[in-house]
Write a protein that holds these residues in place. Structure first.
Motif, mmCIF file in Angstrom:
data_model
loop_
_atom_site.group_PDB
_atom_site.id
_atom_site.type_symbol
_atom_site.label_atom_id
_atom_site.label_comp_id
_atom_site.label_asym_id
_atom_site.label_seq_id
_atom_site.Cartn_x
_atom_site.Cartn_y
_atom_site.Cartn_z
ATOM 1 N N TYR A 10 9.432 4.482 9.112
ATOM 2 C CA TYR A 10 9.917 4.307 10.284
ATOM 3 C C TYR A 10 8.747 4.079 11.134
ATOM 4 C CZ TYR A 10 13.077 3.532 14.515
ATOM 5 O OH TYR A 10 13.663 3.005 15.462
ATOM 6 N N GLY A 11 8.372 2.574 11.589
ATOM 7 C CA GLY A 11 7.175 2.560 12.322
ATOM 8 C C GLY A 11 6.368 1.394 12.173
ATOM 9 N N ASP A 12 5.021 1.686 12.178
ATOM 10 C CA ASP A 12 4.334 0.112 12.051
ATOM 11 C C ASP A 12 4.347 -0.444 10.852
ATOM 12 O OD1 ASP A 12 1.447 -0.810 11.465
ATOM 13 O OD2 ASP A 12 1.330 -0.624 13.760
ATOM 14 N N ALA A 68 13.591 12.012 10.862
ATOM 15 C CA ALA A 68 12.713 12.261 9.918
ATOM 16 C C ALA A 68 12.784 13.370 9.008
ATOM 17 C CB ALA A 68 11.257 12.642 10.621
ATOM 18 N N ASN A 69 13.649 14.503 9.509
ATOM 19 C CA ASN A 69 14.154 15.725 8.577
ATOM 20 C C ASN A 69 15.231 14.915 7.466
ATOM 21 O OD1 ASN A 69 15.761 18.095 7.685
ATOM 22 N ND2 ASN A 69 14.003 19.127 8.531
ATOM 23 N N GLY A 88 3.200 9.906 3.918
ATOM 24 C CA GLY A 88 3.502 9.051 5.007
ATOM 25 C C GLY A 88 3.334 7.629 5.017
ATOM 26 N N ALA A 89 4.172 7.144 5.875
ATOM 27 C CA ALA A 89 4.091 5.467 5.762
ATOM 28 C C ALA A 89 2.922 4.864 6.608
ATOM 29 C CB ALA A 89 5.449 4.942 6.416
ATOM 30 N N ASP A 90 1.935 5.841 7.124
ATOM 31 C CA ASP A 90 0.954 5.164 7.877
ATOM 32 C C ASP A 90 -0.609 5.740 6.806
ATOM 33 O OD1 ASP A 90 1.090 7.697 8.542
ATOM 34 O OD2 ASP A 90 0.961 7.427 10.686
ATOM 35 N N ASP A 91 -0.249 6.515 5.865
ATOM 36 C CA ASP A 91 -1.407 7.031 5.357
ATOM 37 C C ASP A 91 -1.854 6.398 4.110
ATOM 38 O OD1 ASP A 91 -1.349 9.453 6.827
ATOM 39 O OD2 ASP A 91 0.398 10.129 5.728
ATOM 40 N N ILE A 92 -2.889 6.741 3.419
ATOM 41 C CA ILE A 92 -3.487 5.820 2.359
ATOM 42 C C ILE A 92 -3.944 6.624 1.124
ATOM 43 C CG2 ILE A 92 -5.238 4.248 1.561
ATOM 44 C CD1 ILE A 92 -5.356 3.278 4.402
ATOM 45 N N MET A 93 -3.342 6.272 -0.152
ATOM 46 C CA MET A 93 -3.855 7.035 -1.330
ATOM 47 C C MET A 93 -5.316 6.202 -1.809
ATOM 48 S SD MET A 93 -0.723 7.679 -3.725
ATOM 49 C CE MET A 93 0.614 8.786 -3.506
ATOM 50 N N LEU A 94 -6.324 6.992 -2.048
ATOM 51 C CA LEU A 94 -7.329 6.424 -2.515
ATOM 52 C C LEU A 94 -6.827 6.153 -4.067
ATOM 53 C CD1 LEU A 94 -10.070 8.551 -0.872
ATOM 54 C CD2 LEU A 94 -9.394 6.384 -0.375
#
Length: 293
Positions: A10-12, A68-69, A88-94
């Motif tokens: 939910y977001g960017d 969220a919960n 998280g939908a704004d994080d990045i896996m290397l």
């Protein structure tokens, strides 16, 4: 070892795409990606995923907003692989992420969860170390090799400062599903899960190998709740409950760490100064209450 990557969203939109691509670009391709859109009012995500033909990628849209919960709990219900990541939908896996966590589980088959090395980034994707993350580094295990924390040692370490980064954690699906997310918790639900594992003498692997980029937003939900003091109402009640719990278990060091919740108080203290600087004095009573209580 197949890994289910659950992406509650939910977001960017652009940052969500970056997150999804980072999963699809893993060096280890033994994954499944499930995106659970919590009703974000934009048709672009549905259009974008409709053009992805990889059968390992699924896009679901909730008929009603679960919050969220609720969306996290739905994600766990959908997991099928032995290992699950609630990213998280704004994080990045290397690109090495899945290799790092898979090797950790192979090396420590008794572990319930793995914490790989994390770099914090800001809204623009630039590496940074905000005060909260500097404190995490002070209290996090100091190791150059993967190390196993278990039971009381795990709980005490996490209670002194929640140095784990929830979106980067890889969990044994049977364990996280059995324990689940505690309803009513929004700020400390990840810490609650880890402490539940520790309380039953479970364990986690801490691997310092950098494998994940965690995005910290100044305008995030937890940041807003922190500045107006709401998050500390939840934290204070949580720590009081944990202090009672661990006293009953006879884990006195853990109970003392919960009772003092030093880093949580320090966080509130720094926000007192920030609130004064921007003239947000209505939040001061809540913040000061947490500092001294």
């Amino acid at each position: 070892m197949t890994v289910d990557v659950m992406l509650p969203y939910y977001g960017d939109v652009d940052q969500m795409k970056l997150a999804a691509r980072s999963v699809m670009n893993q060096e280890n391709q033994d994954w499944r990606l499930i995106v659970i859109d919590d009703g974000y009012p934009d048709p672009e995500p549905a259009r974008w995923y409709s053009e992805i033909t990889d059968p390992r990628v699924a896009y679901l849209r909730n008929e009603e907003n679960l919050g969220a919960n609720g969306n996290y709990r739905k994600a766990l219900d959908l997991a099928e692989a032995p290992i699950v990541v609630v990213m998280g939908a704004d994080d990045i896996m290397l690109p090495n992420y899945l290799d790092v966590i898979s090797k950790a589980f192979d090396t420590f088959p008794e572990a319930s969860v793995v914490q790989p090395g994390v770099q914090v980034i800001d809204e623009q994707g630039i590496a940074c170390t905000p005060l909260v993350d500097a404190v995490k580094k002070v209290y996090a295990p100091k190791t150059k090799e993967p190390v196993l924390l278990q039971g009381e040692k795990m709980a005490t370490s996490l209670m002194r400062a929640d140095w784990a980064y929830f979106p980067s954690l890889a969990w044994r699906t049977d364990v996280i599903r059995r324990i689940g997310f505690t309803e009513g918790l929004h700020v400390v639900q990840d810490l609650a899960l880890l402490l539940d594992i520790a309380a039953e003498n479970g364990s986690m692997v801490v691997d310092p190998t950098l494998a994940f980029l965690y995005r910290r937003h100044s305008a995030s939900d937890s940041s807003v709740k922190a500045l107006d003091g709401r998050r500390f109402d939840e934290e204070r009640a949580f720590f009081e409950g944990q202090a009672r719990r661990f006293r009953e278990l006879g884990w006195q060091r853990t109970a003392r760490a919960a009772a003092f919740h030093t880093t949580s108080r320090l966080n509130a203290a720094t926000l007192v100064a920030r609130s004064l600087a921007i003239g947000k004095t209505d939040s001061l009573p809540r913040l000061l209450k947490h500092v001294v209580s």
